[in-house]
Design a protein around this motif. Structure first.
Motif, PDB file in Angstrom:
ATOM      1  N   ALA A  21       0.790  -1.226   0.000  1.00  0.00           N
ATOM      2  CA  ALA A  21       0.000   0.000   0.000  1.00  0.00           C
ATOM      3  C   ALA A  21       0.820   1.273   0.000  1.00  0.00           C
ATOM      4  N   LEU A  22       2.007   1.262   0.558  1.00  0.00           N
ATOM      5  CA  LEU A  22       2.746   2.521   0.645  1.00  0.00           C
ATOM      6  C   LEU A  22       3.634   2.767  -0.566  1.00  0.00           C
ATOM      7  N   GLU A  65      -2.878   3.196  -5.362  1.00  0.00           N
ATOM      8  CA  GLU A  65      -3.892   4.223  -5.165  1.00  0.00           C
ATOM      9  C   GLU A  65      -4.386   4.228  -3.711  1.00  0.00           C
ATOM     10  N   ALA A  66      -4.487   5.429  -3.132  1.00  0.00           N
ATOM     11  CA  ALA A  66      -4.773   5.530  -1.695  1.00  0.00           C
ATOM     12  C   ALA A  66      -6.093   4.885  -1.296  1.00  0.00           C
ATOM     13  N   GLY A  67      -7.080   4.865  -2.202  1.00  0.00           N
ATOM     14  CA  GLY A  67      -8.408   4.378  -1.804  1.00  0.00           C
ATOM     15  C   GLY A  67      -8.699   2.950  -2.218  1.00  0.00           C
ATOM     16  N   HIS A  92      -5.430  -0.451  11.575  1.00  0.00           N
ATOM     17  CA  HIS A  92      -4.516   0.174  10.609  1.00  0.00           C
ATOM     18  C   HIS A  92      -5.331   1.081   9.700  1.00  0.00           C
ATOM     19  N   ARG A  93      -5.296   2.391  10.001  1.00  0.00           N
ATOM     20  CA  ARG A  93      -6.142   3.278   9.212  1.00  0.00           C
ATOM     21  C   ARG A  93      -5.304   4.200   8.342  1.00  0.00           C
ATOM     22  N   CYS A  94      -4.142   3.730   7.984  1.00  0.00           N
ATOM     23  CA  CYS A  94      -3.411   4.300   6.853  1.00  0.00           C
ATOM     24  C   CYS A  94      -2.946   5.725   7.108  1.00  0.00           C
ATOM     25  N   LYS A 149      -0.187   6.813   4.540  1.00  0.00           N
ATOM     26  CA  LYS A 149      -0.666   7.093   3.180  1.00  0.00           C
ATOM     27  C   LYS A 149      -1.490   8.377   3.163  1.00  0.00           C
ATOM     28  N   MET A 150      -2.286   8.558   4.204  1.00  0.00           N
ATOM     29  CA  MET A 150      -3.114   9.771   4.274  1.00  0.00           C
ATOM     30  C   MET A 150      -2.239  11.020   4.349  1.00  0.00           C
ATOM     31  N   PRO A 186      -4.266  17.065  12.313  1.00  0.00           N
ATOM     32  CA  PRO A 186      -5.378  16.307  12.916  1.00  0.00           C
ATOM     33  C   PRO A 186      -5.166  14.802  12.883  1.00  0.00           C
ATOM     34  N   TYR A 187      -4.485  14.300  11.867  1.00  0.00           N
ATOM     35  CA  TYR A 187      -4.230  12.857  11.833  1.00  0.00           C
ATOM     36  C   TYR A 187      -3.300  12.450  12.970  1.00  0.00           C
ATOM     37  N   ARG A 235      -4.735  11.465  16.322  1.00  0.00           N
ATOM     38  CA  ARG A 235      -5.403  10.173  16.449  1.00  0.00           C
ATOM     39  C   ARG A 235      -4.421   9.014  16.465  1.00  0.00           C
ATOM     40  N   CYS A 246     -10.252   6.227  19.117  1.00  0.00           N
ATOM     41  CA  CYS A 246     -10.376   7.415  19.964  1.00  0.00           C
ATOM     42  C   CYS A 246     -11.778   7.546  20.557  1.00  0.00           C
ATOM     43  N   PHE A 259     -12.283  11.041   7.928  1.00  0.00           N
ATOM     44  CA  PHE A 259     -11.250  11.546   7.015  1.00  0.00           C
ATOM     45  C   PHE A 259     -10.233  10.475   6.651  1.00  0.00           C
ATOM     46  N   ARG A 280     -10.075   8.251   4.094  1.00  0.00           N
ATOM     47  CA  ARG A 280     -10.521   7.726   2.788  1.00  0.00           C
ATOM     48  C   ARG A 280      -9.409   6.829   2.282  1.00  0.00           C
ATOM     49  N   ALA A 281      -9.290   5.685   2.870  1.00  0.00           N
ATOM     50  CA  ALA A 281      -8.036   4.972   2.713  1.00  0.00           C
ATOM     51  C   ALA A 281      -8.246   3.504   2.393  1.00  0.00           C
ATOM     52  N   TYR A 282      -7.149   2.856   2.077  1.00  0.00           N
ATOM     53  CA  TYR A 282      -7.158   1.506   1.522  1.00  0.00           C
ATOM     54  C   TYR A 282      -7.522   0.422   2.515  1.00  0.00           C
ATOM     55  N   HIS A 283      -7.666   0.756   3.789  1.00  0.00           N
ATOM     56  CA  HIS A 283      -7.880  -0.293   4.782  1.00  0.00           C
ATOM     57  C   HIS A 283      -9.025   0.064   5.714  1.00  0.00           C
ATOM     58  N   VAL A 284      -9.818   1.077   5.377  1.00  0.00           N
ATOM     59  CA  VAL A 284     -10.840   1.566   6.296  1.00  0.00           C
ATOM     60  C   VAL A 284     -12.222   1.396   5.674  1.00  0.00           C
ATOM     61  N   TYR A 342     -15.167   6.760  -2.524  1.00  0.00           N
ATOM     62  CA  TYR A 342     -13.978   7.559  -2.753  1.00  0.00           C
ATOM     63  C   TYR A 342     -13.255   7.111  -4.010  1.00  0.00           C
ATOM     64  N   SER A 343     -13.103   5.830  -4.117  1.00  0.00           N
ATOM     65  CA  SER A 343     -12.386   5.299  -5.267  1.00  0.00           C
ATOM     66  C   SER A 343     -13.358   4.465  -6.080  1.00  0.00           C
TER      67      SER A 343
END
Lengths: 579, 231
Positions: free
Chosen positions: A159-160, A165-167, A233-235, A238-239, A250-251, A254, B55, B127, B129-133, B199-200
């Motif tokens: 993924a990295l 693609e990020a999504g 794992h919420r990336c 990558k974000m 903000p990321y 968290r 969180c 927020f 918008r990712a590959y694992h969420v 998103y994708s």
């Protein structure tokens, strides 16, 4: 803003290195003075170089902090890109004897990037290598278990990598997630008469919803264990690459959501170092005060939740009251209770309220009371002592080999604290002690945390006693938004505002490893910039990651209930562990 | 339901406890009152099962601890066992790796059950918008109340809980659930998927989603049994 290259400090072993590798295959790289010194090796020589760096008394880098893999696909642009050096793997090292950081760098080709495993030299490398394989596709020859760690087994690709693609998501089924590798293992000791496999988590109150351990138990005794992470794992990394430098803040809140201020400050500090800007004294002081309050909050929730897991709910109500009171202060400063997003690159988003100093004094007093209450409930409590003393023991050598930092390292007898050993933001001007114990068991970790809270209060009292006045944000308008009067009345102000909002902060191309003391240990940010408004690569050094990686080794031979106590005192925060 | 099963005291105590129920005199009078009574009991004795992952779980802990004290609203007994709970509070980001587990836990909860999605990550992916969420937990389980915020303050969560209680009392949720038991999953190459904003465009790899169906809903024996039992 540009930093000059200098022969890095702290590489006193350079002459020895030159003698050992006369052909220059392993050499010291010139880096900006703000960054950590760097030694470059090749895949062929990296094991030899790593062995030298760990064992030679002139180097003595005994603690592996992090492995940072970078995909340079889009860094140099397609024209100047050299096809045989697409990847870089950076091992970040620390010497507990010499108090020095170092980066060991290996360049790897685009096709089939591989190098020998470093687990023989630094056992902490095990999970970091799995992560590098999972997210970046770098193969480690000889690794004991090179499987996916953060993403699920149904995941395809890495993924990295910059061409991912990020999504792009992948389907995860029951079979992908619930298979138990341990259940299939047959190489257990012969003398085990009758054992069973026990799935522990991730949806279990004491694993906090996001950690999973598969145990092989003989009665109540654990004979084998395998821990697994990645359920949160919420990336983050990558974000970060798809947002501007300011939008990443903000990321960061968290990551360790028990003490968000510390993360934001650490990140802002890393970018400030890359930009070469100095923040106002008031901003530094406020950052220190709120970071220390956040540390107290973090330790409070660690102790409270740990006791809930052990069956004592009462402590939780007392420790949470301190959190609520600190939340009120944070809310008054930045408007948010938990996810503060208070730090900005160049300072802070807002000034603190007028009654900040008095408020801190009052709060400090009441937090002292709450610490006293928790202390009365627990420290001499016989049940607590019986559950925690002598369980989950980590020796000094183990703690270093497994890459521990923070309270868990200090409980095992190594007094490394970034605030003391590499002071930042004025920690060198305040008087405080670093608590160290030698037993390395759960009770020691509890005691270290209790004492750290008291020391945090000491720091707060000293800083607010001479809280500097003035602005809380730098006046370098290439980095911070100009004040509104300037935007509306001056052409320059409008231009700065426009460029900051539309293009983001332009950080000069370069790389940095910047570290601060998080609540759980050394919180490091490795940032690579390509000169644009978005970070090219952000890698967090999460203090929890090595702790949880070692968890499966700590609990072997103990009871299941001791494993619960150990998990609590290690204080694994999933947001930071899995990012 | 025959009249024999309904005891008279119910009819007598029903008006004061549920004043909004129209007092139509007829054969279905007692049945309506019984529903109202059951709903009143259900809404005031919710047993939450926190599916806390991130969180938001910390703010959930704030909500149940001494300062905000969720117990005041009849959601006192926090259960970590799904078998003992009827309200799932999904507090935090749910990743693809976590998704099958969430579904399994949901299926283990006995009917009737409700779901509060706490925080924007659970509601929409937030927020990330990712590959694992997971882009909203309603890909996986039906959600009754969405609580916005990142994370929501305890007041927000309490508000969400009160809203849920109102809907339990009015019977609105039960009707909704019978009409549309499970929301469709927003994954796969199903033609319906493209109409749902994502998103994708390549949310899932082509060719893979048809073979598997994400944590299957209709196949769950327990869910079927529970559904049958309710109908």
């Amino acid at each position: 803003m540009s930093a000059t290259l200098s022969p890095a400090s702290g590489v006193s072993f350079a002459p020895v290195l030159e003698r050992k590798f006369p052909d220059g295959s392993v050499h010291v790289e010139r880096r900006p003075a703000t960054d950590v010194p760097t030694v470059v090796a090749t895949p062929e020589t990296c094991i030899e170089a790593a062995g030298f760096l760990r064992d030679d008394p002139a180097a003595a880098y005994d603690l592996l902090l992090d492995l940072v893999a970078v995909d340079r696909l889009k860094l140099d642009g397609p024209a100047s890109f050299r096809g045989d050096e697409r990847f870089q793997l950076n091992a970040l090292l620390y010497s507990t004897k010499r108090n020095e950081h170092l980066r060991l760098r290996v360049a790897l080709p685009a096709s089939d990037p591989r190098l020998p495993t470093l687990t023989e030299i630094w056992p902490a490398s095990n999970w970091f290598e799995r992560e590098a394989w999972d997210l970046m596709g770098i193969r480690f020859d000889g690794h004991p278990n090179l499987t996916r760690l953060l993403t699920h087994n149904g995941f395809v690709g890495h993924a990295l990598r910059k061409d991912y693609e990020a999504g792009q998501r992948w389907l995860c089924t029951d079979e992908d997630v619930l298979q138990t590798a341990l259940a299939a293992k047959t190489d257990l000791p012969e003398d085990v008469f009758e054992t069973m496999t026990l799935n522990f988590g991730p949806s279990h109150p004491s694993t906090h919803g996001t950690l999973r351990i598969v145990l092989r138990v003989d009665g109540e005794r654990i004979v084998a264990a395998e821990s697994e992470c990645g359920y949160l794992h919420r990336c983050f990394e990558k974000m970060s690459e798809t947002h501007t430098y300011t939008q990443v803040i903000p990321y960061t809140d968290r990551l360790n959501y028990c003490s968000p201020m510390i993360n934001g400050n650490g990140y802002a500090r890393a970018v400030e170092q890359m930009l070469g800007i100095e923040i106002p004294a008031r901003a530094k002081a406020v950052r220190v005060v709120l970071s220390e309050f956040s540390r107290i909050m973090d330790h409070m929730v660690c102790i409270g939740a740990n006791l809930v897991d052990l069956g004592g709910l009462t402590t939780f109500w007392y420790s949470y009251q301190a959190r609520e009171e600190i939340y009120s202060l944070l809310e008054a400063c930045c408007g948010a209770r938990l996810t503060s997003s208070y730090a900005r690159i160049g300072g802070l988003s807002l000034d603190v309220p007028d009654n900040f100093v008095e408020w801190c004094r009052t709060l400090s007093k009441s937090v002292t009371t709450h610490i006293g209450e928790v202390n009365t409930l627990l420290t001499k409590n016989r049940i607590v002592q019986k559950r925690m003393s002598g369980t989950g023991v980590v020796t000094k050598e183990q703690a270093i080999a497994w890459g521990f930092t923070g309270p868990c390292l200090r409980a095992s007898g190594v007094g490394y604290d970034v605030r003391k050993d590499k002071p930042y933001d004025g920690y060198d001007e305040v008087d405080f002690d670093v608590p160290v114990t030698t037993a390395g068991d759960n009770y020691s970790r509890y005691l270290v945390r209790m004492e750290e809270m008291r020391q945090s209060l000491r720091i707060i009292e000293q800083v607010i006693a001479r809280l500097p006045g003035g602005p809380v944000v730098s006046n370098d308008y290439r980095v911070v938004l100009p004040p509104k009067e300037m935007v509306y009345n001056e052409m320059e102000g409008l231009i700065f505002h426009f460029k900051n909002v539309f293009e983001g902060i332009q950080v000069p191309a370069g790389e940095i490893y910047s570290y601060t003391e998080g609540a759980n240990g050394e919180l490091g940010y490795s940032i690579v910039s390509d000169g644009s408004g978005n970070p090219y690569r952000v890698k967090v050094r999460p203090p929890c990651f090595p702790l949880f990686a070692a968890f499966e080794k700590i609990i072997i031979g103990g009871m299941v209930s001791d494993a619960v106590a150990t998990l609590g005192t290690l204080n694994i925060i999933a947001g930071e562990l899995d990012r | 339901m025959s009249d024999k099963n309904v005891s008279l005291p119910v009819a007598r105590i029903a008006p004061p406890i549920a004043p909004g129920v129209p007092s139509t005199v007829g054969t279905d009078f007692l049945t309506t009152k019984l529903d109202a009574l059951v709903q009143w009991a259900q809404k005031n004795s919710l047993w939450p099962m926190p599916f806390g992952t991130a969180c938001c779980a910390i703010e959930f802990m704030s909500s149940v601890s001494s300062h905000y004290d969720l117990a005041r609203f009849g959601a006192e007994v926090v259960r970590f066992s799904p078998r003992q709970a009827d309200l799932m509070i999904i507090a935090g980001t749910v990743t693809d790796k976590q998704a099958p587990i969430l579904r399994k836990i949901y299926d283990q909860m006995p009917e009737p059950k409700w779901v509060i999605s706490m925080g924007v990550c659970a509601c929409t992916g937030g927020f990330y918008r990712a590959y694992h969420v997971v882009q909203g937990v309603d890909e996986i389980v039906p959600v009754d109340v969405y609580v916005a915020g990142c994370p929501p303050t305890p007041e927000n969560l309490i508000h969400g809980l009160i809203e849920l209680q109102k809907r339990i009392q009015s019977g609105e949720l039960a009707r909704h659930r019978e009409a549309k038991t499970y929301v469709p999953i927003r994954v796969g190459t199903d033609p319906q998927v493209e109409s749902i904003p994502a998103y994708s465009k390549s949310v899932m790899a082509p060719g893979r989603a048809h073979g598997h169906e994400l944590p299957e809903m209709a196949d769950s024996a327990e869910a079927e049994a529970a559904k049958g039992g309710k109908a």
